[in-house]
Design an enzyme around this catalytic site. Structure first.
Site, PDB file in Angstrom:
ATOM      1  N   GLU A 163       0.809  -1.220   0.000  1.00 39.22           N
ATOM      2  CA  GLU A 163       0.000   0.000   0.000  1.00 39.22           C
ATOM      3  C   GLU A 163       0.848   1.278   0.000  1.00 39.22           C
ATOM      4  O   GLU A 163       0.405   2.311  -0.509  1.00 39.22           O
ATOM      5  CB  GLU A 163      -0.949  -0.001   1.204  1.00 39.22           C
ATOM      6  CG  GLU A 163      -2.055  -1.027   1.120  1.00 39.22           C
ATOM      7  CD  GLU A 163      -1.669  -2.391   1.712  1.00 39.22           C
ATOM      8  OE1 GLU A 163      -2.543  -3.272   1.799  1.00 39.22           O
ATOM      9  OE2 GLU A 163      -0.478  -2.560   2.083  1.00 39.22           O
TER      10      GLU A 163
ATOM     11  N   PHE B 182     -11.273  -7.218  14.225  1.00 41.61           N
ATOM     12  CA  PHE B 182     -10.152  -7.633  13.375  1.00 41.61           C
ATOM     13  C   PHE B 182      -9.845  -6.551  12.342  1.00 41.61           C
ATOM     14  O   PHE B 182     -10.727  -6.069  11.644  1.00 41.61           O
ATOM     15  CB  PHE B 182     -10.505  -8.947  12.671  1.00 41.61           C
ATOM     16  CG  PHE B 182      -9.450  -9.429  11.716  1.00 41.61           C
ATOM     17  CD1 PHE B 182      -8.204  -9.823  12.169  1.00 41.61           C
ATOM     18  CD2 PHE B 182      -9.702  -9.483  10.348  1.00 41.61           C
ATOM     19  CE1 PHE B 182      -7.229 -10.262  11.290  1.00 41.61           C
ATOM     20  CE2 PHE B 182      -8.740  -9.921   9.455  1.00 41.61           C
ATOM     21  CZ  PHE B 182      -7.494 -10.314   9.931  1.00 41.61           C
ATOM     22  N   GLN B 183      -8.591  -6.160  12.281  1.00 41.56           N
ATOM     23  CA  GLN B 183      -8.093  -5.132  11.360  1.00 41.56           C
ATOM     24  C   GLN B 183      -8.798  -3.785  11.529  1.00 41.56           C
ATOM     25  O   GLN B 183      -8.909  -3.007  10.578  1.00 41.56           O
ATOM     26  CB  GLN B 183      -8.177  -5.606   9.903  1.00 41.56           C
ATOM     27  CG  GLN B 183      -7.193  -6.738   9.600  1.00 41.56           C
ATOM     28  CD  GLN B 183      -7.054  -7.056   8.128  1.00 41.56           C
ATOM     29  OE1 GLN B 183      -7.966  -6.827   7.346  1.00 41.56           O
ATOM     30  NE2 GLN B 183      -5.900  -7.599   7.744  1.00 41.56           N
TER      31      GLN B 183
ATOM     32  N   LYS C 115     -17.354  -0.954   6.032  1.00 40.74           N
ATOM     33  CA  LYS C 115     -17.737  -1.988   5.066  1.00 40.74           C
ATOM     34  C   LYS C 115     -19.231  -1.984   4.774  1.00 40.74           C
ATOM     35  O   LYS C 115     -19.658  -2.085   3.611  1.00 40.74           O
ATOM     36  CB  LYS C 115     -17.296  -3.350   5.597  1.00 40.74           C
ATOM     37  CG  LYS C 115     -17.409  -4.490   4.610  1.00 40.74           C
ATOM     38  CD  LYS C 115     -16.782  -5.766   5.183  1.00 40.74           C
ATOM     39  CE  LYS C 115     -16.783  -6.899   4.160  1.00 40.74           C
ATOM     40  NZ  LYS C 115     -16.108  -8.113   4.702  1.00 40.74           N
TER      41      LYS C 115
ATOM     42  N   MET D 118      24.423   8.617   2.021  1.00 41.41           N
ATOM     43  CA  MET D 118      24.380   9.875   2.765  1.00 41.41           C
ATOM     44  C   MET D 118      24.653   9.636   4.242  1.00 41.41           C
ATOM     45  O   MET D 118      25.294  10.467   4.907  1.00 41.41           O
ATOM     46  CB  MET D 118      23.032  10.566   2.565  1.00 41.41           C
ATOM     47  CG  MET D 118      22.989  12.001   3.072  1.00 41.41           C
ATOM     48  SD  MET D 118      24.181  13.090   2.240  1.00 41.41           S
ATOM     49  CE  MET D 118      23.272  13.478   0.741  1.00 41.41           C
TER      50      MET D 118
END
Length: 590
Positions: A61, A123-124, A173, A487
């Site tokens: 993502e 969940f999630q 959802k 760097m």
């Protein structure tokens, strides 16, 4: 519009979402499906069948957010990314923060657990609304599908109006599945007074600025990303042509002005050109257009442009006077302000003072004394050589970069057009370059897109090779491979007693050529001057994606450099080549 042909009286929240973003001109999104966003992806299936919109399936993502970001930077449109709830949403955070600090309009749409489960640690479930509040212009949770079209319209408005930036919409959802009588809110129907750009284009400020320009003998234009966003390149050229004012840019402003012009000094700041840094230290008038006076530009702030009066133009009133108090503060769009200023200067034109000629001659001497140098090694190739050769072969390309030494060398040596330079400037996000190249290539399918990365940065998001392979995106990837976090190593060498703590990248390093080939991507290893130019030429001509593992000198440092706490005039690494060593360098003035 095509989407109107499939509208009925009763629709779902997920339909309203997709219909609304299509109405706002979105044809590409970047995303990854998951549980809470599955209803939206199920709806997306039908829309893709009708060729109304296309999802680019990334491998992580974070890649979706960076791709949407680069899509926006290269087009000026709002970039859109999708992710599911929980870890999918939190994986967007680095990309949203990158867009926020660089003022990039992206719309992040996340799935969320159903409304009955919010607050139950389902969940999630993650409060992505709360997590992102400091790094967005606005966040929404859609509680009622009837609000969907209005929220999307507001989100697009907020993204683009005033100072651009990201907006997040969190969609539970069950909101996506609920049916209701759908009425769309069309683009242009939403007006949000709080997002209108403030403007104080008063004749008094414009008149004061014009007088200061006419009276200045050592003026300098200091241009940032706000001028790119404003599409101000043409009007800035007119101003330079009229008063012969030298131009220096920030990392975000790169490309706003012709980099082959005698008036272009390149980038200023920590790794800017010596002549840009000397110019800003000696100018008597600094005209800041869409720039923030951030620490990487100013060095020691109280010694930055300490001889100069300052005109500061920015669309965000919070930026004007934040770090440096200007003599003239103008809140407004750069193009509008410079247009008003130019009209006044033309109507009351006074030839620029003769002292400006001596100012230009002085800058010219600095160019000759302290040019950017391209080291020529006898047994290896330098990063600078790779970049100069690449630029010669691809002068009109879109360039994305990752973060580190290669980013600064790219800023020094690549000459680009406006909106063709795509780099994480404010946040300095390693792993940005590869997914950014995906976004730029999707936006410009017939243009050459080149990702310049480092061996360390590349490993942050190298899984996106899978996306490139799946969609056959003809991106050219140039890895500046010095087997270090370059760097970090340079700072450890300069400021930490050469204690190289966890910056060596040889152990566990992949064979980048074989890695690319495992994805079905053509690849070359470039490790000497004999095969450098031929490999780069072959890569640029090849119709598909190509990766070049450019194994360069390991311990090359990026100079000039302004050390922390020092003024811009106190650069290190700008000594002229010693007598007898000139053949080991090639001068490269911007």
């Amino acid at each position: 519009m095509l989407s109107k042909q499939i509208i009925g009286s009763e629709k779902t929240g997920r339909f309203a979402l997709l219909d609304s973003i299509v109405r706002h001109g979105v044809i590409h999104i970047f995303g990854y499906p998951g549980g809470a966003i599955l209803p939206i992806y199920d709806e997306l299936y039908a829309w893709e069948e009708l060729s109304l919109i296309k999802n680019i399936l990334v491998r992580h993502e974070q890649g979706a957010s960076h791709a949407a970001d680069a899509y926006s930077r290269s087009t000026g449109k709002v970039g859109v990314c999708f992710a599911t709830s929980g870890p999918g949403a939190t994986n967007l955070v680095s990309g949203i923060a990158t867009a926020h600090i660089d003022s990039v309009p992206i719309l992040a749409i996340t799935g969320q657990v159903g409304r009955p489960f919010i607050g139950t640690d389902a969940f999630q479930e993650v409060d992505i609304f709360g997590i992102t509040l400091p790094i967005v212009k606005h966040s929404y949770v859609v509680r009622d599908p009837r609000d969907m079209s209005r929220i999307v319209a507001e989100a697009f408005y907020i993204c683009k109006h005033g100072r651009p930036g990201p907006v997040l919409i969190d969609v539970p959802k069950d909101v996506g599945l609920e049916k209701f009588n759908y009425f769309s809110v069309e683009p242009g129907q939403v007006k949000i007074p709080g997002c209108r750009p403030l403007s104080n284009l008063k004749s008094r400020q414009i008149l004061m600025a014009a007088k200061m320009i006419q009276q200045s003998s050592q003026p300098l234009l200091y241009i940032g990303g706000g001028a790119i966003i404003s599409d101000a390149h043409s009007i800035i050229k007119e101003l330079v042509d009229l008063y012969k004012i030298p131009v220096t840019t920030t990392l975000m402003g790169k490309g706003i002005f012709n980099e082959d012009s005698e008036f272009c000094l390149g980038m200023l700041g920590m790794h800017g050109t010596a002549y840009a840094n000397f110019a800003v230290s000696e100018c008597d008038l600094l005209i800041a257009l869409g720039a923030r006076f951030d620490d990487r530009v100013t060095g020691k702030l109280d010694e930055f442009a300490c001889n100069a009066q300052v005109i500061h133009v920015d669309i965000d009133p919070a930026e004007v006077g934040k770090n440096r108090i200007p003599q003239v503060a103008i809140v407004g769009d750069v193009t509008e302000v410079v247009t008003s200023l130019l009209n006044l200067l033309k109507n009351n034109f006074k030839p620029y003072p003769e002292q400006i000629i001596s100012w230009q001659e002085r800058i010219h001497r600095w160019r000759q004394q302290y040019p950017l140098l391209v080291p020529k090694k006898s047994t290896s190739i330098s990063p600078q050589e790779i970049l100069v050769t690449t630029n010669q072969l691809a002068q009109d390309a879109y360039f994305t970069t990752d973060v580190g030494q290669h980013q600064m060398w790219s800023a020094q040596f690549l000459k680009v057009k406006s909106k063709h330079w795509i780099s994480s400037a404010g946040l300095g996000t390693m792993g940005y370059g590869l997914p950014a190249a995906i976004g730029a290539q999707v936006a410009h399918p017939n243009e050459l897109v080149i990702c310049v990365s480092g061996d360390s940065s590349f490993q942050m998001n190298m899984q996106e090779l899978g996306t490139i392979a799946q969609y056959k995106l003809p991106i050219k990837i140039v890895i500046i491979n010095n087997r270090w976090q370059g760097m970090v190593r340079q700072w450890q060498q300069a400021f930490y007693g050469e204690r190289y703590s966890h910056s060596r990248m040889t152990e566990g390093a992949p064979n980048f050529q074989k890695l690319a080939e495992a994805f079905g991507i053509k690849a070359f290893t470039v490790n000497n001057r004999q095969n450098m130019e031929s490999s780069l030429k072959d890569a640029m001509k090849y119709p598909g994606p190509v990766l070049l593992d450019c194994q360069v000198t390991e311990n090359e440092n990026c100079y000039p450099m302004v050390a922390p706490g020092k003024s811009n005039a106190q650069m290190i690494g700008i000594a002229k080549p010693q007598r007898g060593t000139a053949s080991n360098y090639v001068s490269r003035n911007i």
